[in-house]
Design a protein around this motif. Structure first.
Motif, PDB file in Angstrom:
ATOM      1  N   ASP A   1      13.301   2.227   3.756  1.00  0.00           N
ATOM      2  CA  ASP A   1      11.998   2.653   3.731  1.00  0.00           C
ATOM      3  C   ASP A   1      11.047   1.746   4.448  1.00  0.00           C
ATOM      4  O   ASP A   1      10.199   2.260   4.965  1.00  0.00           O
ATOM      5  CB  ASP A   1      11.429   3.096   2.370  1.00  0.00           C
ATOM      6  N   ALA A   2      11.243   0.576   4.210  1.00  0.00           N
ATOM      7  CA  ALA A   2      10.457  -0.661   4.533  1.00  0.00           C
ATOM      8  C   ALA A   2      10.375  -0.658   6.251  1.00  0.00           C
ATOM      9  O   ALA A   2       9.338  -0.678   6.736  1.00  0.00           O
ATOM     10  CB  ALA A   2      10.754  -1.695   3.946  1.00  0.00           C
ATOM     11  N   VAL A   3      11.722  -0.554   6.612  1.00  0.00           N
ATOM     12  CA  VAL A   3      11.811  -0.737   8.087  1.00  0.00           C
ATOM     13  C   VAL A   3      11.004   0.525   8.893  1.00  0.00           C
ATOM     14  O   VAL A   3      10.509   0.515   9.796  1.00  0.00           O
ATOM     15  CB  VAL A   3      13.076  -0.579   8.510  1.00  0.00           C
ATOM     16  N   THR A   4      11.172   1.639   8.236  1.00  0.00           N
ATOM     17  CA  THR A   4      10.598   2.878   8.779  1.00  0.00           C
ATOM     18  C   THR A   4       9.285   2.793   8.664  1.00  0.00           C
ATOM     19  O   THR A   4       8.285   3.040   9.758  1.00  0.00           O
ATOM     20  CB  THR A   4      11.146   4.204   8.118  1.00  0.00           C
ATOM     21  N   ILE A   5       8.349   2.273   7.519  1.00  0.00           N
ATOM     22  CA  ILE A   5       7.066   2.395   7.574  1.00  0.00           C
ATOM     23  C   ILE A   5       6.570   1.405   8.596  1.00  0.00           C
ATOM     24  O   ILE A   5       5.445   1.507   9.298  1.00  0.00           O
ATOM     25  CB  ILE A   5       6.530   2.013   6.070  1.00  0.00           C
ATOM     26  N   LEU A   6       7.155   0.081   8.575  1.00  0.00           N
ATOM     27  CA  LEU A   6       6.611  -0.800   9.395  1.00  0.00           C
ATOM     28  C   LEU A   6       6.876  -0.660  11.141  1.00  0.00           C
ATOM     29  O   LEU A   6       5.994  -0.923  11.873  1.00  0.00           O
ATOM     30  CB  LEU A   6       7.456  -2.167   9.265  1.00  0.00           C
ATOM     31  N   SER A   7       7.882   0.020  11.306  1.00  0.00           N
ATOM     32  CA  SER A   7       8.088   0.658  12.741  1.00  0.00           C
ATOM     33  C   SER A   7       6.979   1.688  13.226  1.00  0.00           C
ATOM     34  O   SER A   7       6.395   1.648  14.141  1.00  0.00           O
ATOM     35  CB  SER A   7       9.431   1.167  12.924  1.00  0.00           C
ATOM     36  N   ARG A   8       6.498   2.645  12.223  1.00  0.00           N
ATOM     37  CA  ARG A   8       5.675   3.626  12.366  1.00  0.00           C
ATOM     38  C   ARG A   8       4.255   2.764  12.758  1.00  0.00           C
ATOM     39  O   ARG A   8       3.343   3.556  13.339  1.00  0.00           O
ATOM     40  CB  ARG A   8       5.666   4.520  11.179  1.00  0.00           C
ATOM     41  N   SER A   9       4.095   1.602  11.964  1.00  0.00           N
ATOM     42  CA  SER A   9       2.992   0.842  12.236  1.00  0.00           C
ATOM     43  C   SER A   9       2.978  -0.081  13.149  1.00  0.00           C
ATOM     44  O   SER A   9       1.993  -0.800  13.335  1.00  0.00           O
ATOM     45  CB  SER A   9       2.808   0.333  10.808  1.00  0.00           C
TER      46      SER A   9
ATOM     47  N   GLN B   1       0.895  -1.130   0.067  1.00  0.00           N
ATOM     48  CA  GLN B   1      -0.030   0.051   0.135  1.00  0.00           C
ATOM     49  C   GLN B   1       0.961   1.200  -0.026  1.00  0.00           C
ATOM     50  O   GLN B   1       0.319   2.396  -0.601  1.00  0.00           O
ATOM     51  CB  GLN B   1      -0.892  -0.118   1.115  1.00  0.00           C
ATOM     52  N   SER B   2       2.252   1.214   0.583  1.00  0.00           N
ATOM     53  CA  SER B   2       3.093   2.385   0.576  1.00  0.00           C
ATOM     54  C   SER B   2       3.931   2.324  -0.558  1.00  0.00           C
ATOM     55  O   SER B   2       4.710   3.089  -0.646  1.00  0.00           O
ATOM     56  CB  SER B   2       3.990   2.229   1.714  1.00  0.00           C
ATOM     57  N   GLY B   3       3.794   1.517  -1.753  1.00  0.00           N
ATOM     58  CA  GLY B   3       4.621   1.561  -2.868  1.00  0.00           C
ATOM     59  C   GLY B   3       5.858   0.639  -2.721  1.00  0.00           C
ATOM     60  O   GLY B   3       6.714   0.957  -3.738  1.00  0.00           O
ATOM     61  N   ILE B   4       5.969  -0.128  -2.008  1.00  0.00           N
ATOM     62  CA  ILE B   4       7.251  -0.665  -1.640  1.00  0.00           C
ATOM     63  C   ILE B   4       7.143  -2.152  -1.954  1.00  0.00           C
ATOM     64  O   ILE B   4       6.498  -2.844  -1.317  1.00  0.00           O
ATOM     65  CB  ILE B   4       7.755  -0.491  -0.351  1.00  0.00           C
ATOM     66  N   PRO B   5       7.464  -2.739  -3.117  1.00  0.00           N
ATOM     67  CA  PRO B   5       7.343  -4.241  -3.573  1.00  0.00           C
ATOM     68  C   PRO B   5       7.820  -4.962  -2.532  1.00  0.00           C
ATOM     69  O   PRO B   5       9.083  -4.924  -1.905  1.00  0.00           O
ATOM     70  CB  PRO B   5       8.304  -4.231  -4.863  1.00  0.00           C
ATOM     71  N   ALA B   6       6.985  -6.092  -1.909  1.00  0.00           N
ATOM     72  CA  ALA B   6       7.371  -7.012  -0.761  1.00  0.00           C
ATOM     73  C   ALA B   6       6.927  -8.141  -1.267  1.00  0.00           C
ATOM     74  O   ALA B   6       6.168  -8.474  -1.886  1.00  0.00           O
ATOM     75  CB  ALA B   6       6.930  -6.205   0.515  1.00  0.00           C
ATOM     76  N   GLY B   7       7.419  -9.393  -0.769  1.00  0.00           N
ATOM     77  CA  GLY B   7       7.024 -10.521  -0.836  1.00  0.00           C
ATOM     78  C   GLY B   7       7.160 -11.498   0.290  1.00  0.00           C
ATOM     79  O   GLY B   7       7.771 -10.928   1.371  1.00  0.00           O
ATOM     80  N   ARG B   8       6.728 -12.780   0.431  1.00  0.00           N
ATOM     81  CA  ARG B   8       6.946 -13.550   1.485  1.00  0.00           C
ATOM     82  C   ARG B   8       7.488 -15.091   1.038  1.00  0.00           C
ATOM     83  O   ARG B   8       7.509 -15.247  -0.301  1.00  0.00           O
ATOM     84  CB  ARG B   8       5.617 -14.102   2.112  1.00  0.00           C
ATOM     85  N   SER B   9       8.275 -15.456   2.120  1.00  0.00           N
ATOM     86  CA  SER B   9       8.835 -16.787   1.564  1.00  0.00           C
ATOM     87  C   SER B   9       8.546 -17.508   3.115  1.00  0.00           C
ATOM     88  O   SER B   9       8.740 -17.072   3.825  1.00  0.00           O
ATOM     89  CB  SER B   9      10.418 -16.671   1.250  1.00  0.00           C
ATOM     90  N   VAL B  10       8.503 -19.019   2.803  1.00  0.00           N
ATOM     91  CA  VAL B  10       8.247 -19.898   3.927  1.00  0.00           C
ATOM     92  C   VAL B  10       9.651 -20.373   4.345  1.00  0.00           C
ATOM     93  O   VAL B  10      10.483 -21.046   3.448  1.00  0.00           O
ATOM     94  CB  VAL B  10       7.349 -21.113   3.412  1.00  0.00           C
ATOM     95  N   GLN B  11       9.490 -20.350   5.851  1.00  0.00           N
ATOM     96  CA  GLN B  11      10.883 -20.893   6.364  1.00  0.00           C
ATOM     97  C   GLN B  11      10.592 -22.471   6.876  1.00  0.00           C
ATOM     98  O   GLN B  11       9.307 -22.931   6.638  1.00  0.00           O
ATOM     99  CB  GLN B  11      11.466 -20.396   7.507  1.00  0.00           C
TER     100      GLN B  11
ATOM    101  N   VAL C   1       9.828 -12.027   5.394  1.00  0.00           N
ATOM    102  CA  VAL C   1       9.300 -10.964   4.351  1.00  0.00           C
ATOM    103  C   VAL C   1      10.351 -10.394   3.884  1.00  0.00           C
ATOM    104  O   VAL C   1      11.604 -10.148   4.315  1.00  0.00           O
ATOM    105  CB  VAL C   1       8.475  -9.835   5.381  1.00  0.00           C
ATOM    106  N   THR C   2      10.362 -10.451   2.685  1.00  0.00           N
ATOM    107  CA  THR C   2      11.425  -9.811   1.671  1.00  0.00           C
ATOM    108  C   THR C   2      11.298  -8.364   0.855  1.00  0.00           C
ATOM    109  O   THR C   2      10.093  -8.372   0.499  1.00  0.00           O
ATOM    110  CB  THR C   2      12.174 -10.793   0.715  1.00  0.00           C
ATOM    111  N   VAL C   3      12.228  -7.645   0.726  1.00  0.00           N
ATOM    112  CA  VAL C   3      11.999  -6.502  -0.059  1.00  0.00           C
ATOM    113  C   VAL C   3      13.099  -6.066  -0.790  1.00  0.00           C
ATOM    114  O   VAL C   3      14.100  -6.807  -0.760  1.00  0.00           O
ATOM    115  CB  VAL C   3      11.650  -5.080   0.910  1.00  0.00           C
ATOM    116  N   GLU C   4      13.123  -5.247  -1.913  1.00  0.00           N
ATOM    117  CA  GLU C   4      14.342  -4.877  -2.832  1.00  0.00           C
ATOM    118  C   GLU C   4      15.265  -4.120  -1.581  1.00  0.00           C
ATOM    119  O   GLU C   4      14.847  -3.236  -0.770  1.00  0.00           O
ATOM    120  CB  GLU C   4      13.887  -3.820  -3.760  1.00  0.00           C
TER     121      GLU C   4
END
Length: 251
Positions: free
Chosen positions: A70-78, A44-54, A61-64
């Motif tokens: 940016d991803a760490v900041t957005i998730l921390s704020r949430s 929703q924040s415009g950051i491509p993200a995906g999941r992988s099973v361990q 959770v993986t990101v570019e």
């Protein structure tokens, strides 16, 4: 299979390898609901993200790499990843060791504070919650008994007003601890700070700064990937040209 087709497949495999190499792990060992929530917020924040099973069914959770900060900041704020609290069952696991009354009391106070912290953290708008209990061990024959007290720390989403809930939170803590009075509960409320380094709009439609520092390794990798793709395309075009020239007898 013709050489041209093999070259195309090789070029596609190189591109796929480059794109895969740009992904980095953001958070690991997550349960499915929390991983889904993280991916949804990032998308929703415009950051491509995906999941992988361990192994064991846990998720990563993986990101570019270029959007890691940016991803760490957005998730921390949430308020993600969420706090993990121990339950009474976790604290009082049967380990076969005999503990002293002092140890049992300390563990009981810790377990109670964990349960209360988890309850406060479940309130809408609360990102982080900690409950610290002071429960003196008073002697029954002592005249001046020391009163119990509690200190509550709350870090909350600044977009959600929480001041109107403070009285209910104090009542919740007071009623959750035997011998604790309402006026002996103190609550400290701190709004979460906004980080202006995030590129995209934050969840809820709020825009933030458009400046960020991209890591040089990611930029170098992207440039190298483009060079490989362009070089492969030119090589394929050149081979096709020579095949056509040979077929027509032209040079």
């Amino acid at each position: 299979m013709s050489k041209a087709r093999r070259s195309r497949i090789l070029a596609l495999l190189c591109c796929a390898a480059l794109l895969t190499g740009c992904k980095v792990d953001l958070y690991t060992n997550l349960d499915e609901p929390q991983a889904n929530e993280m991916v949804a917020i990032l998308l929703q924040s415009g950051i491509p993200a995906g999941r992988s099973v361990q192994k064991g069914g846990r998720l990563t959770v993986t990101v570019e790499e270029a959007r890691f900060a940016d991803a760490v900041t957005i998730l921390s704020r949430s308020g993600l990843p969420r706090q993990e609290f121990q339950t009474l069952g976790d604290v009082f696991k049967k380990d076969g060791l005999v503990s002293s009354p002092v140890q049992d009391r300390a563990r009981m106070i810790f377990a109670l504070s964990q349960e209360l912290s988890r309850t406060v953290a479940a309130i809408d708008g609360v990102l982080t919650a900690r409950v610290h209990l002071v429960l003196p061990e008073n002697d029954a024959l002592r005249q001046n008994l020391l009163p119990s007290s509690a200190a509550v720390f709350i870090r909350h989403d600044p977009k959600i007003a929480i001041d109107g809930k403070l009285a209910s939170i104090k009542m919740l803590i007071a009623n959750g601890v035997a011998g604790l009075s309402y006026d002996r509960v103190s609550v400290v409320v701190v709004p979460a700070e906004r980080n202006a380094a995030v590129l995209q709009a934050a969840p809820g439609g709020e825009t933030v700064s458009s400046h960020t520092n991209l890591p040089w390794p990611a930029i170098t990798g992207a440039v190298a990937g483009c060079a490989v793709i362009v070089g492969g395309a030119l090589l394929l075009r050149r081979r096709r040209y020579y095949r056509l020239s040979e077929g027509t007898g032209e040079r």
